[in-house]
Design an enzyme around this catalytic site. Structure first.
Site, PDB file in Angstrom:
ATOM      1  N   GLY A  19      28.022  -9.178 -29.389  1.00  0.00           N
ATOM      2  CA  GLY A  19      27.873 -10.576 -29.786  1.00  0.00           C
ATOM      3  C   GLY A  19      28.552 -10.810 -31.113  1.00  0.00           C
ATOM      4  N   GLY A  20      28.342 -11.983 -31.662  1.00  0.00           N
ATOM      5  CA  GLY A  20      28.960 -12.349 -32.922  1.00  0.00           C
ATOM      6  C   GLY A  20      28.478 -11.519 -34.096  1.00  0.00           C
ATOM      7  N   MET A  21      27.259 -10.986 -34.003  1.00  0.00           N
ATOM      8  CA  MET A  21      26.702 -10.210 -35.106  1.00  0.00           C
ATOM      9  C   MET A  21      26.977  -8.719 -34.987  1.00  0.00           C
ATOM     10  SD  MET A  21      23.072 -12.091 -35.794  1.00  0.00           S
ATOM     11  CE  MET A  21      22.582 -10.784 -36.904  1.00  0.00           C
ATOM     12  N   VAL A  24      24.874  -4.072 -29.221  1.00  0.00           N
ATOM     13  CA  VAL A  24      23.540  -3.606 -28.851  1.00  0.00           C
ATOM     14  C   VAL A  24      23.703  -2.438 -27.891  1.00  0.00           C
ATOM     15  CG1 VAL A  24      21.318  -4.212 -27.819  1.00  0.00           C
ATOM     16  CG2 VAL A  24      22.594  -5.933 -29.128  1.00  0.00           C
ATOM     17  N   LYS A  39      20.370  -2.539 -32.206  1.00  0.00           N
ATOM     18  CA  LYS A  39      21.304  -3.606 -32.562  1.00  0.00           C
ATOM     19  C   LYS A  39      21.950  -3.236 -33.888  1.00  0.00           C
ATOM     20  CE  LYS A  39      21.430  -8.554 -33.538  1.00  0.00           C
ATOM     21  NZ  LYS A  39      20.622  -9.785 -33.585  1.00  0.00           N
ATOM     22  N   ASP A 134      17.801 -19.813 -32.843  1.00  0.00           N
ATOM     23  CA  ASP A 134      18.881 -19.512 -31.903  1.00  0.00           C
ATOM     24  C   ASP A 134      18.331 -19.260 -30.506  1.00  0.00           C
ATOM     25  OD1 ASP A 134      21.542 -19.131 -31.131  1.00  0.00           O
ATOM     26  OD2 ASP A 134      21.476 -16.980 -31.552  1.00  0.00           O
TER      27      ASP A 134
END
Length: 152
Positions: A19-21, A24, A39, A134
């Protein structure tokens, strides 16, 4: 992201998603044998001290929440200047996965049950001053028994 197959007391088994962060991973605790979802922050975000602090604060807040429809925090690791959050592994996948795989509309009764479970989790968090910010289908997961759990 994770250079070795080990992260703290966790053995990384496979990539679950990106994902953007960050990424995982599916992992297994080295001593207990329990599964977890690790994560890891992306290298770009890890270099930002302000963001690292926010990631830790969010992990600390999430770790205080004890609700049957919120994925519990199992561990927090700082290793080689990178931060990792370990939560319960939810084998049923996300609502987003379920919607994408489905060739027909979801059963209305089951969908309402999952929505009620997610709303109960969010209400519990809100009553404790925690706002999700979110909520989306990819942040609602299903456990092995088909129960909804809010993540992130």
């Amino acid at each position: 992201m994770i250079q070795a197959r080990e992260c703290g007391n966790w053995t990384i088994l496979s990539l679950l998603g990106e994902g953007g962060m960050g990424e995982v991973f599916l992992a297994r605790h080295k001593y207990l044998g329990t599964p977890g979802a690790v994560k890891g922050l992306s290298l770009f975000l890890t270099r930002d001290e302000k963001f690292r602090d926010r990631f830790l604060q969010e992990a600390q807040m999430q770790a205080q929440l004890r609700h049957p429809h919120i994925a519990p925090v199992l561990d927090y690791i700082v290793e080689h200047d990178q931060s990792y959050l370990v939560i319960e592994y939810l084998s049923g996948g996300s609502f987003a996965d379920l919607i994408e795989r489905s060739n027909s509309p979801l059963d209305q009764g089951q969908a309402l049950t999952w929505i009620r479970q997610a709303l109960a989790a969010l209400d519990y968090a809100h009553q404790r001053g925690v706002i999700h910010r979110d909520i989306k289908p990819s942040n609602i997961m299903l456990d092995e028994h088909g129960n909804a759990k809010v993540v992130d």
